[in-house]
Design a protein around this motif. Structure first.
Motif, PDB file in Angstrom:
ATOM      1  N   SER A  85      87.285  26.309  45.338  1.00  0.00           N
ATOM      2  CA  SER A  85      87.741  27.624  44.875  1.00  0.00           C
ATOM      3  C   SER A  85      87.944  27.715  43.360  1.00  0.00           C
ATOM      4  O   SER A  85      87.654  28.761  42.771  1.00  0.00           O
ATOM      5  CB  SER A  85      89.032  28.021  45.602  1.00  0.00           C
ATOM      6  OG  SER A  85      90.093  27.134  45.303  1.00  0.00           O
ATOM      7  N   PRO A  86      88.433  26.645  42.667  1.00  0.00           N
ATOM      8  CA  PRO A  86      88.614  26.798  41.217  1.00  0.00           C
ATOM      9  C   PRO A  86      87.307  27.050  40.468  1.00  0.00           C
ATOM     10  O   PRO A  86      87.324  27.546  39.342  1.00  0.00           O
ATOM     11  CB  PRO A  86      89.232  25.452  40.802  1.00  0.00           C
ATOM     12  CG  PRO A  86      89.801  24.875  42.043  1.00  0.00           C
ATOM     13  CD  PRO A  86      88.895  25.328  43.133  1.00  0.00           C
ATOM     14  N   PHE A  87      86.188  26.712  41.079  1.00  0.00           N
ATOM     15  CA  PHE A  87      84.912  26.772  40.380  1.00  0.00           C
ATOM     16  C   PHE A  87      84.100  28.015  40.731  1.00  0.00           C
ATOM     17  O   PHE A  87      83.053  28.251  40.126  1.00  0.00           O
ATOM     18  CB  PHE A  87      84.110  25.511  40.681  1.00  0.00           C
ATOM     19  CG  PHE A  87      84.885  24.246  40.406  1.00  0.00           C
ATOM     20  CD1 PHE A  87      85.027  23.770  39.113  1.00  0.00           C
ATOM     21  CD2 PHE A  87      85.507  23.559  41.439  1.00  0.00           C
ATOM     22  CE1 PHE A  87      85.757  22.626  38.852  1.00  0.00           C
ATOM     23  CE2 PHE A  87      86.237  22.410  41.188  1.00  0.00           C
ATOM     24  CZ  PHE A  87      86.373  21.941  39.893  1.00  0.00           C
ATOM     25  N   PHE A  88      84.553  28.787  41.715  1.00  0.00           N
ATOM     26  CA  PHE A  88      83.875  30.038  42.037  1.00  0.00           C
ATOM     27  C   PHE A  88      83.941  30.997  40.854  1.00  0.00           C
ATOM     28  O   PHE A  88      82.949  31.652  40.512  1.00  0.00           O
ATOM     29  CB  PHE A  88      84.514  30.677  43.268  1.00  0.00           C
ATOM     30  CG  PHE A  88      83.628  30.619  44.483  1.00  0.00           C
ATOM     31  CD1 PHE A  88      82.903  31.725  44.886  1.00  0.00           C
ATOM     32  CD2 PHE A  88      83.507  29.458  45.223  1.00  0.00           C
ATOM     33  CE1 PHE A  88      82.080  31.678  45.992  1.00  0.00           C
ATOM     34  CE2 PHE A  88      82.697  29.390  46.339  1.00  0.00           C
ATOM     35  CZ  PHE A  88      81.970  30.508  46.719  1.00  0.00           C
ATOM     36  N   LEU A  89      85.104  31.101  40.228  1.00  0.00           N
ATOM     37  CA  LEU A  89      85.263  31.982  39.076  1.00  0.00           C
ATOM     38  C   LEU A  89      84.360  31.539  37.931  1.00  0.00           C
ATOM     39  O   LEU A  89      83.778  32.384  37.235  1.00  0.00           O
ATOM     40  CB  LEU A  89      86.721  32.006  38.623  1.00  0.00           C
ATOM     41  CG  LEU A  89      87.041  32.909  37.426  1.00  0.00           C
ATOM     42  CD1 LEU A  89      86.684  34.358  37.733  1.00  0.00           C
ATOM     43  CD2 LEU A  89      88.517  32.787  37.044  1.00  0.00           C
ATOM     44  N   ASN A  90      84.216  30.217  37.737  1.00  0.00           N
ATOM     45  CA  ASN A  90      83.315  29.726  36.695  1.00  0.00           C
ATOM     46  C   ASN A  90      81.894  30.224  36.918  1.00  0.00           C
ATOM     47  O   ASN A  90      81.222  30.661  35.972  1.00  0.00           O
ATOM     48  CB  ASN A  90      83.324  28.199  36.668  1.00  0.00           C
ATOM     49  CG  ASN A  90      84.630  27.626  36.169  1.00  0.00           C
ATOM     50  OD1 ASN A  90      85.414  28.323  35.532  1.00  0.00           O
ATOM     51  ND2 ASN A  90      84.865  26.363  36.453  1.00  0.00           N
ATOM     52  N   SER A  91      81.434  30.151  38.164  1.00  0.00           N
ATOM     53  CA  SER A  91      80.066  30.584  38.463  1.00  0.00           C
ATOM     54  C   SER A  91      79.886  32.066  38.182  1.00  0.00           C
ATOM     55  O   SER A  91      78.861  32.486  37.619  1.00  0.00           O
ATOM     56  CB  SER A  91      79.728  30.277  39.920  1.00  0.00           C
ATOM     57  OG  SER A  91      79.514  28.896  40.120  1.00  0.00           O
ATOM     58  N   PHE A  92      80.879  32.879  38.562  1.00  0.00           N
ATOM     59  CA  PHE A  92      80.769  34.312  38.285  1.00  0.00           C
ATOM     60  C   PHE A  92      80.831  34.597  36.790  1.00  0.00           C
ATOM     61  O   PHE A  92      80.146  35.501  36.293  1.00  0.00           O
ATOM     62  CB  PHE A  92      81.871  35.078  39.018  1.00  0.00           C
ATOM     63  CG  PHE A  92      81.571  35.323  40.464  1.00  0.00           C
ATOM     64  CD1 PHE A  92      80.555  36.176  40.847  1.00  0.00           C
ATOM     65  CD2 PHE A  92      82.299  34.690  41.452  1.00  0.00           C
ATOM     66  CE1 PHE A  92      80.263  36.406  42.186  1.00  0.00           C
ATOM     67  CE2 PHE A  92      82.021  34.911  42.793  1.00  0.00           C
ATOM     68  CZ  PHE A  92      81.000  35.769  43.162  1.00  0.00           C
ATOM     69  N   GLN A  93      81.644  33.822  36.051  1.00  0.00           N
ATOM     70  CA  GLN A  93      81.714  34.001  34.610  1.00  0.00           C
ATOM     71  C   GLN A  93      80.406  33.615  33.925  1.00  0.00           C
ATOM     72  O   GLN A  93      80.111  34.104  32.831  1.00  0.00           O
ATOM     73  CB  GLN A  93      82.857  33.155  34.035  1.00  0.00           C
ATOM     74  CG  GLN A  93      84.236  33.689  34.372  1.00  0.00           C
ATOM     75  CD  GLN A  93      85.343  32.793  33.853  1.00  0.00           C
ATOM     76  OE1 GLN A  93      85.135  31.596  33.612  1.00  0.00           O
ATOM     77  NE2 GLN A  93      86.537  33.348  33.679  1.00  0.00           N
ATOM     78  N   ILE A  94      79.629  32.768  34.562  1.00  0.00           N
ATOM     79  CA  ILE A  94      78.321  32.386  34.025  1.00  0.00           C
ATOM     80  C   ILE A  94      77.252  33.376  34.478  1.00  0.00           C
ATOM     81  O   ILE A  94      76.441  33.858  33.673  1.00  0.00           O
ATOM     82  CB  ILE A  94      77.952  30.962  34.476  1.00  0.00           C
ATOM     83  CG1 ILE A  94      78.941  29.939  33.887  1.00  0.00           C
ATOM     84  CG2 ILE A  94      76.525  30.623  34.078  1.00  0.00           C
ATOM     85  CD1 ILE A  94      78.853  28.563  34.523  1.00  0.00           C
ATOM     86  N   VAL A  95      77.245  33.697  35.766  1.00  0.00           N
ATOM     87  CA  VAL A  95      76.154  34.487  36.352  1.00  0.00           C
ATOM     88  C   VAL A  95      76.139  35.916  35.827  1.00  0.00           C
ATOM     89  O   VAL A  95      75.085  36.425  35.406  1.00  0.00           O
ATOM     90  CB  VAL A  95      76.266  34.484  37.895  1.00  0.00           C
ATOM     91  CG1 VAL A  95      75.328  35.533  38.494  1.00  0.00           C
ATOM     92  CG2 VAL A  95      75.934  33.109  38.445  1.00  0.00           C
ATOM     93  N   ILE A  96      77.274  36.600  35.844  1.00  0.00           N
ATOM     94  CA  ILE A  96      77.292  38.033  35.521  1.00  0.00           C
ATOM     95  C   ILE A  96      76.801  38.314  34.102  1.00  0.00           C
ATOM     96  O   ILE A  96      75.871  39.099  33.903  1.00  0.00           O
ATOM     97  CB  ILE A  96      78.691  38.616  35.773  1.00  0.00           C
ATOM     98  CG1 ILE A  96      79.012  38.583  37.278  1.00  0.00           C
ATOM     99  CG2 ILE A  96      78.780  40.050  35.248  1.00  0.00           C
ATOM    100  CD1 ILE A  96      80.408  39.026  37.630  1.00  0.00           C
ATOM    101  N   PRO A  97      77.378  37.690  33.060  1.00  0.00           N
ATOM    102  CA  PRO A  97      76.859  37.986  31.715  1.00  0.00           C
ATOM    103  C   PRO A  97      75.438  37.495  31.500  1.00  0.00           C
ATOM    104  O   PRO A  97      74.646  38.154  30.807  1.00  0.00           O
ATOM    105  CB  PRO A  97      77.839  37.269  30.784  1.00  0.00           C
ATOM    106  CG  PRO A  97      78.508  36.250  31.618  1.00  0.00           C
ATOM    107  CD  PRO A  97      78.550  36.794  33.002  1.00  0.00           C
TER     108      PRO A  97
END
Length: 295
Positions: A85-97
């Motif tokens: 779970s701590p790394f899901f936000l990282n992936s979204f912070q990378i993918v979206i921009p």
């Protein structure tokens, strides 16, 4: 007349049998294709003892959801985490921009190459096309030096930069091929009316680009979310994408191997791409047939 009716009835019966046979073949192929996911789901709902003593396709005697909560756990100690779970936000912070930036740059590049020819435009497009076939491994060292020089090594910003640089060649190719099917007279008429570069792009080209934008977004989202090599090479512990965290979870065990936790984590890591394809899969096909592979 009776012979004609009999022939029609036989023809209708044969068509029905062929249709039934076709559906049976499609269902069988779909079942084979979904078998790994079914095995993962069944395994994630079993306890460890049942996994060891049972068979691969045996249904769980009782449903256990502890593996899902453990796979999602956010407890971290030192350089390891019990869940993803701590790394899901990282992936979204990378993918979206990265998806947004690469799509915008690809749209502008494709627009320029296809409708605003300039000296060397064909060479520029050829260079971008070559970029589509450069293996990931070739750019690891120069990209690492570049990220260090820019001061964004081991950050999500650095990973966004990497995916934009590597993905813009693909997005440019998609948009360029799509815009090749747009009548050139449309742009010429807009020029005669006094419209400039960005006015034509924003008011004429962009509104008709929805199909290829959907194709590009799905393509980039899937590629970036599923990326492992760039994530493991250019991220720090706190900025790892979910794919790297999943690999660390699967290859780290204390005591016995918990396959149910590994399977639950793998399913959760794959859910975003599955959801994107389920919701937008038909638009992806429409975008391809609308011109993404023409030109």
């Amino acid at each position: 007349m009776s012979n004609i009716k009999a022939i029609r009835r036989k023809t209708t019966a044969i068509e029905r049998l062929l249709r039934v046979a076709l559906y049976l073949v499609l269902i069988s192929v779909a079942a084979i294709y979904l078998l790994p996911f079914i095995v993962m789901l069944i395994t994630s709902l079993k306890d460890v003892e049942e996994i060891r003593t049972g068979t691969l396709l045996s249904l769980p005697a009782s449903l256990h959801f502890d593996s899902w909560s453990k796979a999602w756990s956010s407890a971290c100690t030192g350089s390891t985490c019990d869940g993803i779970s701590p790394f899901f936000l990282n992936s979204f912070q990378i993918v979206i921009p990265a998806v947004i930036i690469s799509t915008v740059l690809g749209a502008i590049n494709g627009y320029v190459i296809s409708m605003w020819k300039f000296r060397g435009s064909d060479l520029f497009f050829a260079a971008l096309l070559i970029g589509c076939f450069i293996p990931f491994q070739v750019i690891l060292l120069p990209m690492a030096r570049t990220l260090g020089w820019l001061g964004i090594a081991n950050t999500t910003t650095g990973l966004v930069f990497v995916h934009v640089v590597y993905g813009v060649a693909f997005t440019t190719l998609f948009f360029r091929n799509f815009y090749q099917s747009v009548p050139g007279e449309l742009v010429k008429a807009a020029r005669l009316d006094g419209a400039g570069f960005f006015t034509i792009f924003y008011r004429i080209i962009l509104p008709i680009s929805t199909p290829i934008i959907v194709v590009t977004v799905i393509w980039q989202f899937t590629q970036i979310w599923n990326d492992f090599l760039f994530g493991v090479a250019f991220s720090g512990f706190d900025t790892q994408p979910v794919t790297v965290a999943l690999n660390n979870l699967v290859n780290t065990s204390f005591g016995g191997k918990e396959y149910n936790v590994d399977m639950a984590a793998a399913i959760m890591a794959a859910l975003p791409t599955l959801i994107v394809y389920v919701l937008a899969g038909k638009y992806f096909v429409r975008g391809l047939t609308a011109g993404a592979v023409k030109g």
